[in-house]
Design an enzyme around this catalytic site. Structure first.
Site, PDB file in Angstrom:
ATOM      1  N   ASN A  25       0.852  -1.186   0.000  1.00 35.64           N
ATOM      2  CA  ASN A  25       0.000   0.000   0.000  1.00 35.64           C
ATOM      3  C   ASN A  25       0.892   1.242   0.000  1.00 35.64           C
ATOM      4  OD1 ASN A  25      -1.391   2.299   1.146  1.00 35.64           O
ATOM      5  ND2 ASN A  25      -3.092   0.936   1.568  1.00 35.64           N
ATOM      6  N   HIS A  68       0.955   6.230   1.771  1.00 26.87           N
ATOM      7  CA  HIS A  68       1.746   7.178   2.552  1.00 26.87           C
ATOM      8  C   HIS A  68       2.886   7.820   1.772  1.00 26.87           C
ATOM      9  CE1 HIS A  68      -0.874   6.645   5.784  1.00 26.87           C
ATOM     10  NE2 HIS A  68      -0.582   5.365   5.950  1.00 26.87           N
ATOM     11  N   HIS A  94      -5.684   3.652  -1.743  1.00 29.30           N
ATOM     12  CA  HIS A  94      -7.030   3.966  -1.249  1.00 29.30           C
ATOM     13  C   HIS A  94      -7.389   5.356  -1.761  1.00 29.30           C
ATOM     14  CE1 HIS A  94      -9.848   4.075   2.549  1.00 29.30           C
ATOM     15  NE2 HIS A  94     -10.469   4.442   1.442  1.00 29.30           N
ATOM     16  N   ARG A 144      -9.560   7.938  -1.158  1.00 27.03           N
ATOM     17  CA  ARG A 144     -10.518   8.331  -0.124  1.00 27.03           C
ATOM     18  C   ARG A 144     -11.438   9.421  -0.657  1.00 27.03           C
ATOM     19  NH1 ARG A 144      -8.704   6.349   5.153  1.00 27.03           N
ATOM     20  NH2 ARG A 144     -10.472   7.474   5.977  1.00 27.03           N
ATOM     21  N   ARG A 171      -7.357  12.732   0.663  1.00 27.90           N
ATOM     22  CA  ARG A 171      -6.308  13.290   1.516  1.00 27.90           C
ATOM     23  C   ARG A 171      -4.898  12.846   1.093  1.00 27.90           C
ATOM     24  NH1 ARG A 171      -7.078   9.824   7.032  1.00 27.90           N
ATOM     25  NH2 ARG A 171      -9.180  10.662   6.915  1.00 27.90           N
ATOM     26  N   HIS A 172      -4.787  11.736   0.405  1.00 23.75           N
ATOM     27  CA  HIS A 172      -3.446  11.364  -0.098  1.00 23.75           C
ATOM     28  C   HIS A 172      -3.492  11.015  -1.587  1.00 23.75           C
ATOM     29  CE1 HIS A 172      -5.146   7.577   1.212  1.00 23.75           C
ATOM     30  NE2 HIS A 172      -4.797   7.706   2.474  1.00 23.75           N
ATOM     31  N   GLU A 223      -8.468   0.280  -2.898  1.00 23.07           N
ATOM     32  CA  GLU A 223      -9.299   0.293  -1.687  1.00 23.07           C
ATOM     33  C   GLU A 223     -10.297   1.422  -1.835  1.00 23.07           C
ATOM     34  OE1 GLU A 223      -7.380   0.760   2.054  1.00 23.07           O
ATOM     35  OE2 GLU A 223      -5.918  -0.762   1.554  1.00 23.07           O
ATOM     36  N   THR A 242      -6.652   6.144   9.872  1.00 23.08           N
ATOM     37  CA  THR A 242      -6.576   5.055   8.909  1.00 23.08           C
ATOM     38  C   THR A 242      -7.869   4.254   9.041  1.00 23.08           C
ATOM     39  OG1 THR A 242      -5.285   3.114   8.188  1.00 23.08           O
ATOM     40  CG2 THR A 242      -5.334   3.559  10.555  1.00 23.08           C
ATOM     41  N   THR A 243      -8.072   3.259   8.152  1.00 23.07           N
ATOM     42  CA  THR A 243      -9.314   2.494   8.215  1.00 23.07           C
ATOM     43  C   THR A 243      -9.459   1.846   9.592  1.00 23.07           C
ATOM     44  OG1 THR A 243      -8.825   1.971   5.917  1.00 23.07           O
ATOM     45  CG2 THR A 243     -10.663   0.796   6.937  1.00 23.07           C
ATOM     46  N   GLU A 293     -10.770  -9.665   2.885  1.00 23.65           N
ATOM     47  CA  GLU A 293      -9.469  -9.318   3.466  1.00 23.65           C
ATOM     48  C   GLU A 293      -9.709  -9.239   4.963  1.00 23.65           C
ATOM     49  OE1 GLU A 293      -7.174  -6.051   1.815  1.00 23.65           O
ATOM     50  OE2 GLU A 293      -6.248  -5.685   3.771  1.00 23.65           O
ATOM     51  N   HIS A 319      -3.535  -4.920   7.600  1.00 19.09           N
ATOM     52  CA  HIS A 319      -3.690  -3.783   8.516  1.00 19.09           C
ATOM     53  C   HIS A 319      -2.832  -3.996   9.762  1.00 19.09           C
ATOM     54  CE1 HIS A 319      -5.264  -0.152  10.219  1.00 19.09           C
ATOM     55  NE2 HIS A 319      -5.843   0.079   9.066  1.00 19.09           N
ATOM     56  N   GLY A 344       1.231  -1.580   4.339  1.00 19.67           N
ATOM     57  CA  GLY A 344       1.617  -0.235   3.929  1.00 19.67           C
ATOM     58  C   GLY A 344       2.548   0.444   4.904  1.00 19.67           C
TER      59      GLY A 344
END
Ligand code: PXP
Length: 273
Positions: free
Chosen positions: A6, A9, A42, A44, A48-49, A69, A99-100, A150, A190, A212
């Site tokens: 992932n 980041h 992901h 989102r 945000r990223h 994701e 985070t999730t 998952e 995760h 990640g």
């Protein structure tokens, strides 16, 4: 066991300065060269990223597998159907979370999730549901028509003591076994890092790990290629050690049997990876 990296980041770091580096596209290529079997991002709702632009570029360039994701939000589902990643992993999403947090409640959202799964399948996108290792959630996941689950390993990763760790690990084991039995592919992720991943690698039903944060943290210090290679070798070595076969002799000294005891999984000889 496959490794999906992932790279959210990498984009988080870029967004700290709202600049144009580091570039997720380049990071994805380095992860693949270092042995990743897939790239996970992901998109989102608040962007945000990872941005839409990153997703488009990754779709063009990822050579392994692009796993998106995503939440059940209609705008995001439409984007997924337009971009067509290899796989979509449906996750719960809250605006304020770092985070999730936790898995999808498939039992309550079954109808909605089934609709999204059907929409994604109509574009030949494999679907996975990020859920807790709970029998009711797993049975509900099967009923949505999803291809994989998952298993959320966050609770296991955050275990505060050995008793909690044993309980959480045994839930992941029995959940994986049950999901496999009813015909679901099993992935997990995760909070996995270079220590706790070893016990997860012993669960034979798990086909893929998505990792990640720990890889990107290590990458800041040792470089992304080395960080991915170390995780790749750790997974390969740990998986091989869990197979009771004569080929065990081929795996020499990198991860000792004692590392497989979840109670002692802090001892990993990282220098040899
Ligand atoms: N799997 C899912 C579904 C996630 O939401 C995340 C976090 O983005 C991960 C795996 C990776 O978790 P971590 O960054 O803690 O390794």
């Amino acid at each position: 066991m496959k490794l999906g990296v992932n790279i959210d980041h990498i984009a988080s770091l870029r967004e700290l300065r709202k600049s144009n580096e580091p570039e997720p596209l380049v990071a994805a290529g380095i992860c693949e060269i270092a042995g990743a079997d897939g790239i996970v991002v992901h998109l989102r709702e608040d962007r945000r990223h990872i941005k839409d632009r990153d997703l488009c570029l990754l779709k063009e360039t990822v050579k392994t597998k692009l796993n998106l994701e995503m939440s059940l939000n209609k705008e995001i589902v439409d984007i997924a159907c337009k971009i067509v990643p290899d796989q979509a992993t449906l996750v719960p999403e809250k605006r304020q979370e770092l985070t999730t947090e936790g898995g999808l409640d498939v039992v309550s959202l079954r109808r909605k999730i089934k609709d999204v799964v059907e929409k994604l399948h109509s574009k030949d996108i494999l679907t996975s549901l990020f859920i807790e290792p709970n029998k009711r959630q797993i049975d509900a996941a099967k009923k949505t028509g999803a291809d994989f689950i998952e298993i959320h390993t966050g609770r296991f990763a955050n275990s505060k003591n050995e008793k909690e760790l044993d309980k959480n690990l045994s839930e992941i084991k029995s959940g994986s076994l049950h999901a496999h039995k009813i015909g679901l592919g099993v992935n997990a992720g995760h909070g996995l890092d270079y220590r706790n991943v070893i016990s997860i690698c012993r669960i034979k039903q798990i086909q893929e790990l998505n990792i990640g944060y720990s890889i990107i943290c290590r990458a800041v210090l040792v470089g992304l290629e080395q960080a991915v290679r170390q995780m790749r070798r750790l997974i390969d070595t740990s998986t091989a050690l869990s197979i009771p076969s004569t080929s065990l002799g081929m795996v020499r000294g990198m991860v000792s049997e004692s590392n497989h005891n979840p109670k002692r999984n802090r001892r990993v000889d990282l220098h040899s990876l």
